[in-house]
Design an enzyme around this catalytic site. Sequence first.
Site, PDB file in Angstrom:
ATOM      1  N   HIS A   1      43.313  41.454  35.540  1.00  0.00           N
ATOM      2  CA  HIS A   1      44.585  41.739  36.206  1.00  0.00           C
ATOM      3  C   HIS A   1      44.369  42.659  37.416  1.00  0.00           C
ATOM      4  O   HIS A   1      44.985  42.460  38.479  1.00  0.00           O
ATOM      5  CB  HIS A   1      45.550  42.420  35.238  1.00  0.00           C
ATOM      6  CG  HIS A   1      46.140  41.499  34.227  1.00  0.00           C
ATOM      7  ND1 HIS A   1      46.442  40.177  34.476  1.00  0.00           N
ATOM      8  CD2 HIS A   1      46.518  41.719  32.933  1.00  0.00           C
ATOM      9  CE1 HIS A   1      46.968  39.625  33.395  1.00  0.00           C
ATOM     10  NE2 HIS A   1      47.014  40.537  32.440  1.00  0.00           N
TER      11      HIS A   1
ATOM     12  N   HIS B   1      40.367  41.868  29.852  1.00  0.00           N
ATOM     13  CA  HIS B   1      41.646  41.226  30.175  1.00  0.00           C
ATOM     14  C   HIS B   1      42.374  42.017  31.264  1.00  0.00           C
ATOM     15  O   HIS B   1      42.828  41.455  32.270  1.00  0.00           O
ATOM     16  CB  HIS B   1      42.497  41.159  28.904  1.00  0.00           C
ATOM     17  CG  HIS B   1      43.839  40.522  29.079  1.00  0.00           C
ATOM     18  ND1 HIS B   1      44.175  39.325  28.486  1.00  0.00           N
ATOM     19  CD2 HIS B   1      44.941  40.913  29.766  1.00  0.00           C
ATOM     20  CE1 HIS B   1      45.419  39.004  28.808  1.00  0.00           C
ATOM     21  NE2 HIS B   1      45.910  39.963  29.583  1.00  0.00           N
ATOM     22  N   GLU B   2      42.481  43.322  31.068  1.00  0.00           N
ATOM     23  CA  GLU B   2      43.218  44.141  32.035  1.00  0.00           C
ATOM     24  C   GLU B   2      42.459  44.281  33.356  1.00  0.00           C
ATOM     25  O   GLU B   2      43.072  44.408  34.425  1.00  0.00           O
ATOM     26  CB  GLU B   2      43.505  45.523  31.434  1.00  0.00           C
ATOM     27  CG  GLU B   2      44.246  45.507  30.104  1.00  0.00           C
ATOM     28  CD  GLU B   2      45.556  44.731  30.142  1.00  0.00           C
ATOM     29  OE1 GLU B   2      46.118  44.542  31.237  1.00  0.00           O
ATOM     30  OE2 GLU B   2      46.009  44.296  29.066  1.00  0.00           O
TER      31      GLU B   2
END
Length: 292
Positions: free
Chosen positions: A193, A189-190
């Site tokens: 980003h 997820h990160e």
Amino acid sequence: MSPAPTTSAGPASSGIPPSSLPTSIVTENDTKPSSSSEANDLLPRYLTNDPSRTGYDPSIQWWMNYFKILTGQITPEGVEHYREDRYKANEARDCARCEADRDWLFQNSPVIRFLREKVANLNGVLDETNVVCRRCPSRIVVIPGNKDKGEEDRIEVARQGGGFSPDHGILLCANEMRNRGHLEDTLAHEMVHAWDHLRWKVDWFGEKSLRHAACTEIRASMLSGECRWTRESIVRGNWTLTQQFQNCVRMRAIQSVMARPTCKDDVHATKVVNEVWDSCFADKRPFEEIYR
């Protein structure tokens, strides 16, 4: 580098029944909120433990408190205070396990290796120096109800699984990681980003528009695997078959947008997510398809 996350991997929260609310609430700095200011009455307040109210006494052995939890002698709020104290006691162990799993994923996880390669193609570097494991404190927050509408105050527990900072890197909340698979989803997820940050100029705080934040949160929840059916059903107890994946991505994006300082409320966050939904949900870059 030290972590200073600006976004979270889908903040988690758990509700505590209104009946558990204390009649007198004390903030973290041990001062009572001023009743003379209507503005102060509308602000969230953080709860500290009061053994006489919660039943949780940190001065006794942990196993004695655990027995009190099993026998119903500690309130839901007290359980959260107990959990936080155990996280503090086990911080070194949790961080060591998190770092070992992170290093293993860097070497062996197909999705993590793929995203790391794509980040490197954009002249970015993600390694043990800027992907760090730390204990992330949870907060027990009192959300004031609208007294004009007869709403009661409610208690929510705000937790964080991870975060990304353009200036510092990725934070993994070691105390919140259930296992290696959970850490893999959070790290992926990160890393989405991070890729978005290198690929586009993202307005992370929503200073000009929250659309950037909404879009990157949709993509991160969609591509990381955190909304796949097995995790939703087995871990979160959501056995819905129709539109389950889309609903999960939308919900987690809304929760993350709500954490931005310029977001007014859940209605505002929902509106922004809906505005960018079609284009951002269809954007699977740097993947070709959704593989997890």
